[in-house]
Design a protein around this motif. Structure first.
Motif, mmCIF file in Angstrom:
data_model
loop_
_atom_site.group_PDB
_atom_site.id
_atom_site.type_symbol
_atom_site.label_atom_id
_atom_site.label_comp_id
_atom_site.label_asym_id
_atom_site.label_seq_id
_atom_site.Cartn_x
_atom_site.Cartn_y
_atom_site.Cartn_z
ATOM 1 N N ARG A 14 -10.880 0.883 1.897
ATOM 2 C CA ARG A 14 -9.438 0.819 2.154
ATOM 3 C C ARG A 14 -9.009 -0.604 2.487
ATOM 4 N NH1 ARG A 14 -8.022 6.266 3.877
ATOM 5 N NH2 ARG A 14 -5.912 5.585 4.273
ATOM 6 N N ALA A 18 -13.077 1.245 -5.057
ATOM 7 C CA ALA A 18 -12.615 2.222 -4.054
ATOM 8 C C ALA A 18 -13.769 3.131 -3.635
ATOM 9 C CB ALA A 18 -11.453 3.029 -4.617
ATOM 10 N N GLU A 22 -5.542 8.103 -3.663
ATOM 11 C CA GLU A 22 -5.853 6.933 -2.807
ATOM 12 C C GLU A 22 -6.653 5.876 -3.566
ATOM 13 O OE1 GLU A 22 -7.926 7.901 0.776
ATOM 14 O OE2 GLU A 22 -6.064 7.727 1.910
ATOM 15 N N THR A 23 -7.649 6.378 -4.327
ATOM 16 C CA THR A 23 -8.548 5.461 -5.044
ATOM 17 C C THR A 23 -7.753 4.489 -5.921
ATOM 18 O OG1 THR A 23 -8.735 7.339 -6.537
ATOM 19 C CG2 THR A 23 -10.637 6.873 -5.139
ATOM 20 N N ASP A 82 0.840 -1.209 0.000
ATOM 21 C CA ASP A 82 0.000 0.000 0.000
ATOM 22 C C ASP A 82 0.872 1.255 0.000
ATOM 23 O OD1 ASP A 82 0.661 -1.079 2.490
ATOM 24 O OD2 ASP A 82 -1.004 -0.145 3.544
ATOM 25 N N PHE A 135 -5.371 2.128 -3.804
ATOM 26 C CA PHE A 135 -6.078 1.019 -3.144
ATOM 27 C C PHE A 135 -6.511 -0.032 -4.173
ATOM 28 C CE2 PHE A 135 -7.522 4.155 0.387
ATOM 29 C CZ PHE A 135 -6.252 4.113 0.936
ATOM 30 N N THR A 136 -6.939 0.441 -5.343
ATOM 31 C CA THR A 136 -7.308 -0.515 -6.404
ATOM 32 C C THR A 136 -6.114 -1.406 -6.728
ATOM 33 O OG1 THR A 136 -8.803 1.148 -7.326
ATOM 34 C CG2 THR A 136 -8.211 -0.685 -8.771
ATOM 35 N N ALA A 139 -13.499 5.853 1.398
ATOM 36 C CA ALA A 139 -13.132 4.962 0.294
ATOM 37 C C ALA A 139 -12.976 3.566 0.890
ATOM 38 C CB ALA A 139 -11.816 5.412 -0.321
ATOM 39 N N TYR A 158 -13.566 -4.822 -5.457
ATOM 40 C CA TYR A 158 -13.088 -3.849 -4.465
ATOM 41 C C TYR A 158 -13.166 -2.432 -5.013
ATOM 42 C CZ TYR A 158 -11.473 -8.114 -2.302
ATOM 43 O OH TYR A 158 -11.438 -9.359 -1.750
#
Ligand code: HEM
Length: 510
Positions: free
Chosen positions: A491, A377, A317-318, A196, A321-322, A489, A375
């Motif tokens: 996470r 985000a 972040e989106t 991450d 995280f993907t 989102a 998943y």
């Protein structure tokens, strides 16, 4: 009686995948002091909402769709607070439109592709973003594009759109690959890393270099910490349906203020740097800076700050995280890993990818799309709030109620995705993907508020995956429990540990 059974389906048909009837094996909690506060000062809808809801109830006999039973006063907030994802899955099992309560306010989970299209496309003009949600996030997003409505939103979107034009995206491809190569240059074969953190470093750099022409090397760690703090704190307010006024002298607010100040100072430094050079580099920051200046019809200082914060926050972040979930899935599915390697080796022949390769990286794109199915985000879209009573799926949804749509839930519905819990990129094979029902696959939303960074994110994710997969095997270290957290989102838990092995060596060992 308005069709109570409309669109309802048997509970057993929804494969929940997080334990029986959607109850996750873990429980998430927040600090009890704030919960106690909530019971005391549960916010009522603003004055206008209260009046219109009452009017609505007087004139129309409301028939609620089925939904999970709540408690007096708090409604279903206690269940949401316990585990939001499990709550949404359980709520969806009541029907295509399910009713629950956020304290005194009616809320609806809309979970049928046709109704989703109604809300996000056909009726979007009378379904703006919800006031409570806007109130909660406004200390952070200001009056930025994510939360504005109507003409103001359209104006902001027009202003940012050129930065996401396909021609510009092509020019971003080079940055995405360079930054990935730079990121993995420090990796050691056999080394252990938190994937991450690695992905966040790359996506923060990518968004800063492409949209703001700014090098973010020095701020990555600070930005990541501040973002996590803000997202956790805002998410807590969401769970309680309680915007905590900024003037309250609480620890919660102190932390929120500090994190916002940190991110403000980061993005405004980019603006200062631009001012010093004064150069139009054709990026988003240049466009905003050239339009900047009160009285010139341009963007004001606050608007500039809000634009930058929204793009910075929504833009890294989106995708990071993907990518984390993509690596988790790839490492758990050897057949997917093999097909990915076969493609990157065949298409790239050992050279780094470019934007022009993306159309040929078909399987890599399928892996990203399937990851976004399981998943997403944006696991819950911004809440919508009817500006008038609307009819949906045979029910009257009163003005002022809250409408939830959850890509996470819809993407796991066996009516639209066979064996929904299985990671099968094949469903997105060109040709087969035409069978996916419109409105059932919505990782970027749909309609006038569809993610403006959709093309940016897809290209970035495909190029990062291909660049890394070409050189490294990424293997999840055993003994980790990876339960997604339904924050603002979706996470992964922090610190997902992997071992990276150079591909040539791992092939020799096999
Ligand atoms: C995999 C990555 C991404 C996912 C899953 C994602 C998801 C979404 C979703 C679901 C929405 C719509 C929310 C709604 O209808 O309520 C949205 C909106 C938005 N996204 Fe993304 N996004 C991603 C990447 C990006 C990137 C890279 C940027 C910018 C660089 C970005 C900027 C925005 C903005 C500004 C909006 C608001 C658009 C509007 O309201 O008009 N996103 N995103």
């Amino acid at each position: 009686m308005v069709g109570l059974g409309d669109g309802r389906r048997p509970r057993s048909r929804l494969a929940l995948g997080r334990g029986p009837r959607g109850v996750a094996p873990h429980v998430q909690g927040g600090p009890p002091d704030i919960h106690a506060l909530h019971v005391l000062v549960l916010p009522a809808p603003d004055r206008d909402d209260r009046r219109t809801l009452k009017e609505s109830r007087d004139t129309v006999r409301i028939v609620y769709p089925p939904g999970p039973r709540g408690l007096p006063l708090v409604g279903n907030l206690h269940q949401i607070r316990k585990d939001k994802i499990a709550f949404m899955l359980e709520t969806a099992s009541h029907g295509d439109i399910a009713h629950f309560r956020l304290g005194p306010t009616d809320a609806y989970l809309v979970n049928h592709p046709d109704h989703i299209r109604d809300v996000l496309i056909e009726r979007s003009d009378v379904l703006p973003k919800d006031w409570l949600q806007r109130k909660i996030v406004s200390p952070f997003f200001g009056n930025g594009m994510l939360i504005t409505n109507g003409e103001e939103h359209a104006r902001q979107r027009r202003m940012a759109q050129p930065a996401f034009h396909p021609k510009r995206l092509d020019s971003y491809g080079r940055v995405f690959v360079e930054q990935t190569l730079h990121g993995i240059a420090g990796w050691r074969s056999g080394g252990e890393y938190e994937i991450d953190t690695e992905m966040l470093k790359m996506t923060i750099q990518n968004v800063c270099l492409t949209l703001f022409n700014a090098d973010a090397t020095d701020i990555v760690a600070r930005a990541a910490v501040a973002m996590t703090t803000i997202m956790d704190l805002l998410s807590m307010e969401f769970d309680l349906a309680l915007p905590i006024p900024m003037w309250l002298p609480t620890e919660h607010n102190r932390r929120k203020r500090e994190a916002i100040r940190e991110l403000d100072s980061i993005v405004m430094k980019f603006a200062e740097a631009w001012r010093k050079s004064g150069q139009d580099r054709g990026d988003l920051l240049s466009m905003l800076m050239l339009a900047h200046g009160e009285g010139r019809g341009g963007v004001t200082h606050d608007e500039l700050r809000d634009h930058l914060i929204v793009m910075f926050a929504a833009g890294h972040e989106t995708t990071a995280f993907t990518l984390v979930w993509a690596w988790v899935m790839i490492s758990q599915h050897p057949e997917v890993e093999a097909a990915l390697w076969e493609e990157v080796d065949r298409v790239l022949g050992g050279r780094p990818p470019t934007a022009e390769d993306v159309p040929q990286l078909v399987y890599t794109s399928m892996v990203v799309k399937e990851t976004l199915r399981l998943y997403p985000a944006g696991w819950i879209l911004s809440l919508r709030q009817p500006g008038e009573d609307i009819r949906l799926g045979g029910y009257t949804i009163p003005k002022g109620s809250r409408i939830f749509i959850s890509p996470y839930v819809t993407h796991r519905d066996p009516r639209y995705f066979s064996e929904p819990e299985r990671f099968r990129p094949e469903r997105f094979r060109p040709g087969l993907d035409q069978n996916i029902r419109r409105g059932s696959y919505i990782p970027f939303g749909i309609g006038p508020r569809v993610c403006i960074g959709n093309g940016f994110a897809m290209m970035e994710a495909v190029l990062i995956l291909a660049t890394v997969a070409q050189r490294y095997r990424v293997s999840l270290l055993p003994g980790q429990t990876l339960v997604p957290r339904g924050n603002l989102a979706l996470r992964p838990p922090p610190g997902v540990k992997v071992r990276v092995t150079e591909r040539l060596r791992s092939a020799a060992a096999a």
